[in-house]
Enzyme design. Structure first.
Site, PDB file in Angstrom:
ATOM      1  N   ARG A 187       0.824  -1.361  -0.001  1.00  0.00           N
ATOM      2  CA  ARG A 187       0.189  -0.071  -0.117  1.00  0.00           C
ATOM      3  C   ARG A 187       0.890   1.323  -0.025  1.00  0.00           C
ATOM      4  O   ARG A 187       0.556   2.224  -0.665  1.00  0.00           O
ATOM      5  CB  ARG A 187      -0.864   0.036   1.307  1.00  0.00           C
ATOM      6  CG  ARG A 187      -1.868  -0.922   1.157  1.00  0.00           C
ATOM      7  CD  ARG A 187      -2.819  -0.960   2.336  1.00  0.00           C
ATOM      8  NE  ARG A 187      -3.776  -2.048   2.389  1.00  0.00           N
ATOM      9  CZ  ARG A 187      -3.817  -3.004   3.373  1.00  0.00           C
ATOM     10  NH1 ARG A 187      -3.362  -2.869   4.110  1.00  0.00           N
ATOM     11  NH2 ARG A 187      -4.745  -4.011   3.212  1.00  0.00           N
TER      12      ARG A 187
ATOM     13  N   PHE B 244     -10.959  -4.996  -6.007  1.00  0.00           N
ATOM     14  CA  PHE B 244     -11.011  -5.828  -4.998  1.00  0.00           C
ATOM     15  C   PHE B 244     -10.580  -4.992  -3.663  1.00  0.00           C
ATOM     16  O   PHE B 244      -9.798  -5.379  -2.833  1.00  0.00           O
ATOM     17  CB  PHE B 244      -9.949  -7.305  -4.972  1.00  0.00           C
ATOM     18  CG  PHE B 244     -10.333  -8.057  -6.194  1.00  0.00           C
ATOM     19  CD1 PHE B 244     -11.365  -9.011  -6.251  1.00  0.00           C
ATOM     20  CD2 PHE B 244      -9.500  -7.866  -7.521  1.00  0.00           C
ATOM     21  CE1 PHE B 244     -11.434  -9.734  -7.316  1.00  0.00           C
ATOM     22  CE2 PHE B 244      -9.806  -8.597  -8.407  1.00  0.00           C
ATOM     23  CZ  PHE B 244     -10.670  -9.520  -8.573  1.00  0.00           C
TER      24      PHE B 244
ATOM     25  N   ASP C  72     -15.912  -3.902  -5.353  1.00  0.00           N
ATOM     26  CA  ASP C  72     -15.790  -5.144  -4.400  1.00  0.00           C
ATOM     27  C   ASP C  72     -17.073  -5.644  -4.605  1.00  0.00           C
ATOM     28  O   ASP C  72     -18.195  -4.896  -4.559  1.00  0.00           O
ATOM     29  CB  ASP C  72     -15.179  -4.748  -2.907  1.00  0.00           C
ATOM     30  CG  ASP C  72     -14.625  -6.004  -2.432  1.00  0.00           C
ATOM     31  OD1 ASP C  72     -13.498  -6.157  -1.959  1.00  0.00           O
ATOM     32  OD2 ASP C  72     -15.674  -6.780  -1.860  1.00  0.00           O
ATOM     33  N   SER C  73     -17.075  -6.892  -4.498  1.00  0.00           N
ATOM     34  CA  SER C  73     -18.499  -7.590  -4.470  1.00  0.00           C
ATOM     35  C   SER C  73     -19.169  -7.453  -3.185  1.00  0.00           C
ATOM     36  O   SER C  73     -20.572  -7.801  -2.988  1.00  0.00           O
ATOM     37  CB  SER C  73     -18.246  -9.051  -5.033  1.00  0.00           C
ATOM     38  OG  SER C  73     -17.537  -9.707  -4.273  1.00  0.00           O
TER      39      SER C  73
ATOM     40  N   ASP D 187      -5.674  -6.542  -6.208  1.00  0.00           N
ATOM     41  CA  ASP D 187      -5.503  -7.316  -5.148  1.00  0.00           C
ATOM     42  C   ASP D 187      -6.539  -8.285  -4.797  1.00  0.00           C
ATOM     43  O   ASP D 187      -7.556  -8.151  -3.932  1.00  0.00           O
ATOM     44  CB  ASP D 187      -5.445  -6.393  -3.810  1.00  0.00           C
ATOM     45  CG  ASP D 187      -5.108  -7.074  -2.558  1.00  0.00           C
ATOM     46  OD1 ASP D 187      -4.311  -8.252  -2.496  1.00  0.00           O
ATOM     47  OD2 ASP D 187      -5.386  -6.523  -1.338  1.00  0.00           O
TER      48      ASP D 187
ATOM     49  N   CYS E 263      -1.770 -13.627  -3.618  1.00  0.00           N
ATOM     50  CA  CYS E 263      -1.702 -14.205  -2.017  1.00  0.00           C
ATOM     51  C   CYS E 263      -1.716 -15.558  -2.023  1.00  0.00           C
ATOM     52  O   CYS E 263      -1.929 -16.080  -0.923  1.00  0.00           O
ATOM     53  CB  CYS E 263      -2.627 -13.348  -1.235  1.00  0.00           C
ATOM     54  SG  CYS E 263      -4.146 -13.919  -1.649  1.00  0.00           S
TER      55      CYS E 263
HETATM   56  N1  SAH Z   1      -7.785  -4.978  -1.330  1.00  0.00           N
HETATM   57  C1  SAH Z   1      -8.014  -5.142   0.034  1.00  0.00           C
HETATM   58  C2  SAH Z   1      -8.181  -6.634   0.249  1.00  0.00           C
HETATM   59  C3  SAH Z   1      -8.693  -7.610  -0.632  1.00  0.00           C
HETATM   60  S1  SAH Z   1      -9.227  -9.102  -0.129  1.00  0.00           S
HETATM   61  C4  SAH Z   1      -7.371  -4.281   1.163  1.00  0.00           C
HETATM   62  O1  SAH Z   1      -6.527  -3.846   0.829  1.00  0.00           O
HETATM   63  O2  SAH Z   1      -7.713  -4.359   2.249  1.00  0.00           O
HETATM   64  C5  SAH Z   1     -10.368  -9.661  -1.550  1.00  0.00           C
HETATM   65  C6  SAH Z   1     -11.487  -8.803  -1.588  1.00  0.00           C
HETATM   66  O3  SAH Z   1     -12.180  -9.333  -3.078  1.00  0.00           O
HETATM   67  C7  SAH Z   1     -12.773  -9.243  -0.806  1.00  0.00           C
HETATM   68  O4  SAH Z   1     -13.053  -7.841  -0.344  1.00  0.00           O
HETATM   69  C8  SAH Z   1     -13.810  -9.857  -1.527  1.00  0.00           C
HETATM   70  O5  SAH Z   1     -15.179  -9.295  -1.105  1.00  0.00           O
HETATM   71  C9  SAH Z   1     -13.507  -9.284  -2.863  1.00  0.00           C
HETATM   72  N2  SAH Z   1     -13.914 -10.396  -3.980  1.00  0.00           N
HETATM   73  C10 SAH Z   1     -13.684 -11.556  -4.036  1.00  0.00           C
HETATM   74  N3  SAH Z   1     -14.231 -12.133  -5.207  1.00  0.00           N
HETATM   75  C11 SAH Z   1     -14.591 -10.667  -5.982  1.00  0.00           C
HETATM   76  C12 SAH Z   1     -15.141 -10.401  -7.462  1.00  0.00           C
HETATM   77  N4  SAH Z   1     -15.411 -11.507  -8.135  1.00  0.00           N
HETATM   78  N5  SAH Z   1     -15.425  -9.286  -7.716  1.00  0.00           N
HETATM   79  C13 SAH Z   1     -15.370  -8.447  -6.725  1.00  0.00           C
HETATM   80  N6  SAH Z   1     -14.872  -8.277  -5.643  1.00  0.00           N
HETATM   81  C14 SAH Z   1     -14.495  -9.677  -5.143  1.00  0.00           C
END
Ligand code: SAH
Length: 375
Positions: free
Chosen positions: A196, A211, A231-232, A278, A318
């Site tokens: 970050r 995400f 995000d979903s 991410d 990850c």
């Molecule tokens: N970037 C974030 C952490 C990401 S964790 C941070 O810095 O805190 C992964 C995220 O992806 C989760 O919030 C989950 O809800 C989301 N996610 C998973 N599959 C997804 C999709 N197909 N479309 C959108 N979001 C998704």
């Protein structure tokens, strides 16, 4: 109790069931002394029901008790000095405490126990967190899948004090609200902290944070350009909005599916100067790896297509089932299919509160790259 083994990997904290040569009748969860060719190689927790039959907590002959736990917890804490009020305090094997994860959110702690041997010390761990770390609340959030494999029940409750619905933490001068009880995993993804910071240093222009969860990256880059986070999860988006507000940032957040949104942006001719990817770990096992590789390829290719000239792509994986080399190959083929050339500007890894053990490659799971389009 003694167990004789023949290991494939030197100094690795896990001993698999097929590496055991001779054992007595041992109760699951017991502490065992491990020998190889008449030499002691360590002490660990034994669980015959798990593929990982022994988890070493020491590489000598050692007792596991209150004093050992206190020593290791204090040592883990000292190693995190300078990291502020919130971080991963214990990263299991990498801090000499197999099957134990502890996240510190200011005065509140989330613990996760994924191994039968460690489970028996829950009360001792609790006591140390209260007495030595002045915990005001402790929440146990133990992962279903991992616990099942160890023959343990799911755990998801307050085990001491109180936990507010939202706990405020500080990261590098920024404020974040964390929903410990209902958030994903242990509540906040501390492992991306350095990445970050890398994004904060370089991001610019129209920024798309895919995400975004509760806005980890978005908040860091919030004053570097105009940010859209997607995000979903509706809950995550609601909290991301609050996080922008408490940091006086104007970021936009939308609840949407990333794969679909990236395709729509491409169709509509929408372009960005910075894109952050991410995603969650698309694979939890080797079996799902092919699908995961396809997933990574699709989002990276889509993102590359909609980057402006001189644009930046922060992208990561990850999943420890996907190596750095495999991930780089995905990026290379994505760039080829996008008909663009990229420079690698920076490379990152998990932050130091998620240390990597040199002889435990599985602990080195987070790969992160910043690429720049050459036009
Ligand atoms: N970037 C974030 C952490 C990401 S964790 C941070 O810095 O805190 C992964 C995220 O992806 C989760 O919030 C989950 O809800 C989301 N996610 C998973 N599959 C997804 C999709 N197909 N479309 C959108 N979001 C998704």
């Amino acid at each position: 109790m003694k167990i004789i083994v023949k290991r494939r990997h030197f100094n690795h904290p896990w001993i698999f069931s097929n590496e055991i040569i001779k054992k007595e009748n041992i109760t699951p969860g017991s502490i065992v002394l491990v020998e190889e060719q008449r030499k002691i190689i360590g002490t660990g927790f034994y669980n015959p029901h798990s593929l990982i039959a022994i988890r070493l907590f020491s590489y000598t002959e050692e007792k596991f008790d209150h004093d050992f736990l206190l020593k290791n917890l204090k040592s883990a804490w000292t190693k995190r000095s300078g990291m502020g009020n919130s971080y991963r305090l214990v990263a299991s094997e990498c801090d000499g405490l197999p099957g134990l994860i502890i996240d510190k959110y200011n005065a509140y702690f989330v613990i996760q126990i994924n191994c039968l041997g460690m489970e028996q010390y829950k009360e001792v761990i609790k006591e140390i967190l209260i007495d030595e770390f002045k915990a005001q609340g402790i929440y146990e959030k133990s992962d279903e899948g991992l616990r099942k494999r160890e023959g343990l029940d799911v755990a998801n409750s307050i085990i001491f004090g109180e936990i507010p619905d939202l706990v405020e933490i500080e990261q590098d001068g920024l404020r974040f609200l964390v929903d410990i009880k209902n958030g994903q995993k242990t509540g906040f993804f501390f492992d991306q902290r350095e990445n970050r910071k890398m994004a904060k240093e370089l991001a610019k222009g129209e920024i798309l944070d895919c995400f975004c969860y509760t806005g980890g990256f978005s908040i860091y880059v919030g004053n570097k350009g105009s940010v859209l986070g997607i995000d979903s999860s509706e809950g995550a988006i609601a909290l991301a909005k609050k996080n922008a507000e408490i940091n006086n940032l104007k970021c936009s957040f939308e609840c949407a599916e990333v794969f679909k949104t990236l395709r729509e942006f491409a169709k509509a001719g929408r372009r960005f100067d910075t894109i952050i990817l991410d995603p969650p770990s698309f694979t939890k096992s080797k079996k799902e790896k092919r699908d995961a590789l396809r997933g990574y390829k699709e989002i990276n290719l889509s993102a590359m297509k909609i980057l402006n000239p001189d644009g930046l792509l922060f992208t990561g994986s990850c999943s420890y089932h996907i190596s750095r080399q495999e991930f780089l190959e995905i990026l290379q083929t994505s760039a080829q299919d996008a008909h663009k050339q990229f420079q690698i500007i920076k490379e990152g890894m998990q932050s130091k509160d998620h240390p990597v053990l040199l002889n435990f490659p599985e602990s080195n799971y987070l790969k992160s790259f910043c690429l720049r389009v050459l036009d």
